[in-house]
Enzyme design. Structure first.
Site, PDB file in Angstrom:
ATOM      1  N   LYS A   9       0.809  -1.226   0.000  1.00 19.14           N
ATOM      2  CA  LYS A   9       0.000   0.000   0.000  1.00 19.14           C
ATOM      3  C   LYS A   9       0.839   1.271   0.000  1.00 19.14           C
ATOM      4  O   LYS A   9       0.503   2.237  -0.685  1.00 19.14           O
ATOM      5  CB  LYS A   9      -0.955   0.001   1.190  1.00 19.14           C
ATOM      6  CG  LYS A   9      -2.152  -0.888   0.946  1.00 19.14           C
ATOM      7  CD  LYS A   9      -3.245  -0.667   1.958  1.00 19.14           C
ATOM      8  CE  LYS A   9      -4.378  -1.651   1.681  1.00 19.14           C
ATOM      9  NZ  LYS A   9      -5.482  -1.538   2.578  1.00 19.14           N
TER      10      LYS A   9
ATOM     11  N   GLU B 102      -4.169  10.472   8.462  1.00 20.03           N
ATOM     12  CA  GLU B 102      -4.793  10.765   7.166  1.00 20.03           C
ATOM     13  C   GLU B 102      -6.017  11.630   7.397  1.00 20.03           C
ATOM     14  O   GLU B 102      -6.617  11.597   8.479  1.00 20.03           O
ATOM     15  CB  GLU B 102      -5.273   9.457   6.509  1.00 20.03           C
ATOM     16  CG  GLU B 102      -4.233   8.788   5.678  1.00 20.03           C
ATOM     17  CD  GLU B 102      -4.755   7.545   4.985  1.00 20.03           C
ATOM     18  OE1 GLU B 102      -5.922   7.175   5.183  1.00 20.03           O
ATOM     19  OE2 GLU B 102      -3.974   6.940   4.249  1.00 20.03           O
TER      20      GLU B 102
ATOM     21  N   HIS C 232     -17.493  -4.934   5.446  1.00 19.84           N
ATOM     22  CA  HIS C 232     -16.477  -4.445   4.516  1.00 19.84           C
ATOM     23  C   HIS C 232     -16.432  -5.239   3.221  1.00 19.84           C
ATOM     24  O   HIS C 232     -15.434  -5.250   2.526  1.00 19.84           O
ATOM     25  CB  HIS C 232     -15.083  -4.414   5.171  1.00 19.84           C
ATOM     26  CG  HIS C 232     -15.072  -3.626   6.433  1.00 19.84           C
ATOM     27  ND1 HIS C 232     -15.188  -2.253   6.430  1.00 19.84           N
ATOM     28  CD2 HIS C 232     -15.003  -4.000   7.726  1.00 19.84           C
ATOM     29  CE1 HIS C 232     -15.176  -1.831   7.679  1.00 19.84           C
ATOM     30  NE2 HIS C 232     -15.075  -2.857   8.485  1.00 19.84           N
TER      31      HIS C 232
ATOM     32  N   ARG D 211      -6.511  -7.474 -10.993  1.00 22.01           N
ATOM     33  CA  ARG D 211      -7.221  -8.688 -11.433  1.00 22.01           C
ATOM     34  C   ARG D 211      -8.596  -8.305 -11.965  1.00 22.01           C
ATOM     35  O   ARG D 211      -9.004  -7.157 -11.873  1.00 22.01           O
ATOM     36  CB  ARG D 211      -7.417  -9.636 -10.250  1.00 22.01           C
ATOM     37  CG  ARG D 211      -8.111  -8.943  -9.092  1.00 22.01           C
ATOM     38  CD  ARG D 211      -8.424  -9.888  -7.964  1.00 22.01           C
ATOM     39  NE  ARG D 211      -8.606  -9.178  -6.712  1.00 22.01           N
ATOM     40  CZ  ARG D 211      -9.702  -8.570  -6.320  1.00 22.01           C
ATOM     41  NH1 ARG D 211     -10.751  -8.559  -7.084  1.00 22.01           N
ATOM     42  NH2 ARG D 211      -9.767  -7.953  -5.150  1.00 22.01           N
TER      43      ARG D 211
END
Lengths: 500, 175
Positions: A118, A202, A237, A295
């Site tokens: 990430k 963040e 989620h 993908r």
């Protein structure tokens, strides 16, 4: 450049069937693989050939890449399509295929690697000029540093433990005087749970939506986007409803997001189908890069329906070294598509509900598609994902697509296992879904007390009458059986007594 | 034939009579009046896996899966789990203890899976809606919570155990 002769599909269920269909339409042979639990699965019947690859747990079958390569060699395939999940983003597998001289229908190893981490992905995106969530560039060591960053990017902010996950080591700060204690709490949680006190900061998006852009690249340096999908309806989620286009993204933002996604794909010289996921602030209409999925995705059919391109065929095309069969200017969004993921699960608790499917009739009718591997008598195994079908509907306008989905779901007959169909029907009727204002917290916030809403469809007496008549018949047949247990001597004796 | 039934915590008295052309089903929810329904046999169909009938003009295709006293009824993508006790069972129950049917003193596994984490300890009192354990099945972690205030009598499983459907996980007693 010739396409492949035979493709092995290293997956199961509906996605394996989807790929088999593309192979058949292209005149390419298809090879299915199956675990013990999947001997009777529909993907096994539909492929040209099928090979057993091991016991039911996926670690010993669908993730056993050595066995899969062995079968690929035995079957004489020249390419492998991994579908989604399992081995689709596994660089060890992709490398092993390279060594075995078999084409991996997917991105390059370096594509997967650069987007797998990430932090490095975020750095790459910054370099490509793709907006990322404002915040600290790395770990934040002191309260003073944290305060300076919060002042710069503005409140609210979220402090996250670098090694965190599962909701642990995360704090939202809405007032400056809460920052110090939240910072300390996150550091200590990071230390306690993950043995790493590093935290980063963040900007916290109050009203987040999950918007993603489908991208495609070939080996000749061409990159395009096929517009967005909105995937904000999630429980635990995990996405359950997706739609295309998003009802919240203004057209100019849509084009900017598409451009950013293409820049991202170009930055890493991406090959094949990929998705750039953005977090979208529904209030400010700003978007920020979250991650890239290297993908094909579960929700790819809504893009196919709205743009008119077959993404699986295009994956095969590109993997064979051919250039993309369409240019950016050929790609338009026509109408509106919605996908509902039908899962074998309890619609109230969201717990999986494996078992034997008894009655099963898929919806039919105009402007819709069902990708499913459910059939009567099939036992949904416990070992894999609970999704058993996807219903996709199209409409000229969004409301028409929603109404068509309601109609399709009402036609879907699936008994013997609990499914979330009734949850879908409730969501589709919800005013926040209807007006498109829903965010990723939609289910959490609006469906706390879901039971009465879910069960309004059929009245209780219907259930009670059905159970009572069945119980009556069960009891009666039991009585008959008891009679049969009586010896023949006694029965003849009774008959004779009745005659006299 | 007389039954007692329990649906969503509500108790019902149920009477079923089979006649030549109709099923007569009478239902009485606890504290309410009897309601009588006639289901015409002309509109009642029985196939191998399911039944179908008309109820107040609407047609239902219904699948009833019955095991012992528990019947799960599926129709129109909705379902209910109903406990049905016939006269014979009611007699047995009343012999055991004062007709208190359906009182669950155990947490059972509804599906096969693996125990990931256990929160409760033996002897502890767990409040309603508090988590008891996490079980993994179909790649999902499922938190199982106490449906009411309970005292943990015995924990029959340990972390990492694989369990079959219907296995007793925790035994309760009244707190």
């Amino acid at each position: 450049m010739a396409l492949f002769k035979k493709i092995l599909i290293a997956n199961r269920g509906e996605i394996a069937i989807r790929i088999t269909r593309a192979c058949r339409e292209l005149g390419i042979g298809s090879v299915a693989v199956f675990s013990d639990a999947d001997r009777d699965s529909l993907h096994v019947f539909l492929a040209d050939e099928a090979y057993h690859i091991g016991p039911s747990p996926s670690k010993e079958s669908y993730l056993n890449y050595k066995k899969i390569i062995e079968v690929a060699k035995q079957a004489g395939v020249d390419a492998i399509h991994p579908g989604y999940g399992f081995l689709s983003e596994n660089t060890v597998f992709a490398k092993a295929l390279e060594e075995a001289g078999i084409t991996f229908i997917g991105p390059t190893v370096s594509n997967i690697e650069s987007m797998g981490d990430k932090l490095s992905a975020k750095a790459l995106m910054k370099k490509a000029g793709v907006p990322t969530v404002p915040g600290s560039d790395g770990g934040v060591e002191t309260v003073e540093q944290a305060q300076a960053i919060a002042e710069k990017i503005g409140l609210p902010v979220i402090i996250k433990a670098s090694a965190g996950g599962g909701g642990k080591g995360m704090r939202v700060v809405r007032k400056m005087d809460e920052l110090e204690s939240a910072f300390r709490a996150c550091r200590s949680e990071g230390q306690n749970y993950f043995a790493d006190p590093t935290v980063y900061i963040e900007k916290f998006i109050n009203d987040p939506k999950h918007i993603e852009i489908q991208v495609f690249g070939d080996k000749h340096g061409n990159h395009v986007h096929l517009f967005e999908r909105e995937c904000s309806v999630q429980r635990r989620h995990q996405k359950i409803i997706e739609e295309c286009p998003s009802p919240s993204v203004p057209n100019d933002v849509r084009l900017r997001m598409g451009d950013a996604a293409v820049r991202a794909a170009k930055q890493i010289n991406y090959v094949g189908a990929g998705t750039i996921e953005f977090i979208f602030d529904n209030t400010t209409k700003e978007f920020y890069f979250m991650e890239m999925n290297t993908r094909l995705q579960v929700e790819h059919p809504i893009t196919e329906i709205v743009t008119g391109f077959d993404l699986v065929k295009e994956q095969i095309n590109v993997a064979a070294g051919r250039p993309l069969s369409f240019k950016q200017e050929d790609i338009k969004q026509k109408g509106h598509a919605i996908e509902a993921r039908i899962c074998a699960e309890d619609p109230i608790t969201y717990k999986p509900h494996p078992g034997v499917i008894r009655a099963c009739r898929h919806p039919q009718g105009p402007f819709m598609r069902v990708d499913s591997y459910a059939y009567p008598g099939y036992e949904v195994p416990i070992f894999y994902d609970p999704m058993i079908a996807k219903v996709i509907t199209w409409g000229d306008k969004r409301d028409e697509a929603i109404d068509r989905m309601q109609r399709a779901l009402s036609e879907f007959v699936l008994t013997g296992i609990k499914t979330n169909i009734v949850l879908h029907k409730t969501i589709l009727d919800h005013p926040k879904f209807r007006d498109g204002s829903y965010t990723t917290q939609f289910i959490e916030k609006n469906f706390e007390v879901i039971e009465p809403q879910l069960f309004k469809e059929v009245e209780d007496p219907v259930f009670l009458i059905a159970a009572a008549i069945t119980a009556y018949n069960d009891r009666k047949s039991k009585d008959v059986r008891q009679l049969n247990l009586t010896s023949n001597w006694k029965r003849v004796g009774r008959k004779l007594q009745l005659r006299t | 034939m007389y039954f007692e039934a329990e649906l969503n915590g509500k108790k019902y008295k149920v009477d079923v009579t089979e006649q030549r052309s109709t099923w007569k089903v009478s239902l009485q929810e606890e504290g309410k009046n009897w309601l009588h329904y006639d289901i015409s046999k002309r509109d009642f169909k029985e196939a191998e896996q399911y039944i179908s009938f008309l109820f107040e003009g609407k047609s239902y295709l219904i699948d009833v899966i019955g095991q012992d006293t528990e019947y799960t009824v599926f129709t129109r993508n909705s379902f209910r789990t109903i406990k049905v006790f016939n006269d014979e069972m009611l007699l047995h129950e009343s012999l055991k203890k004062g007709g208190n049917f359906g009182a669950d003193q155990e947490l059972k596994s509804g599906m096969p899976g693996k125990i990931i984490e256990i929160f409760a300890k033996e002897g502890e009192i767990v409040k309603a809606n508090k988590p008891l354990l996490i079980m993994e099945a179909m790649k999902m972690e499922n938190e199982m919570r106490a449906t009411r205030d309970v005292k943990i009598k015995e924990i029959k499983v340990k972390q990492g155990d694989s369990v079959e459907s219907g296995a007793v996980l925790i035994k309760f007693e009244e707190p």
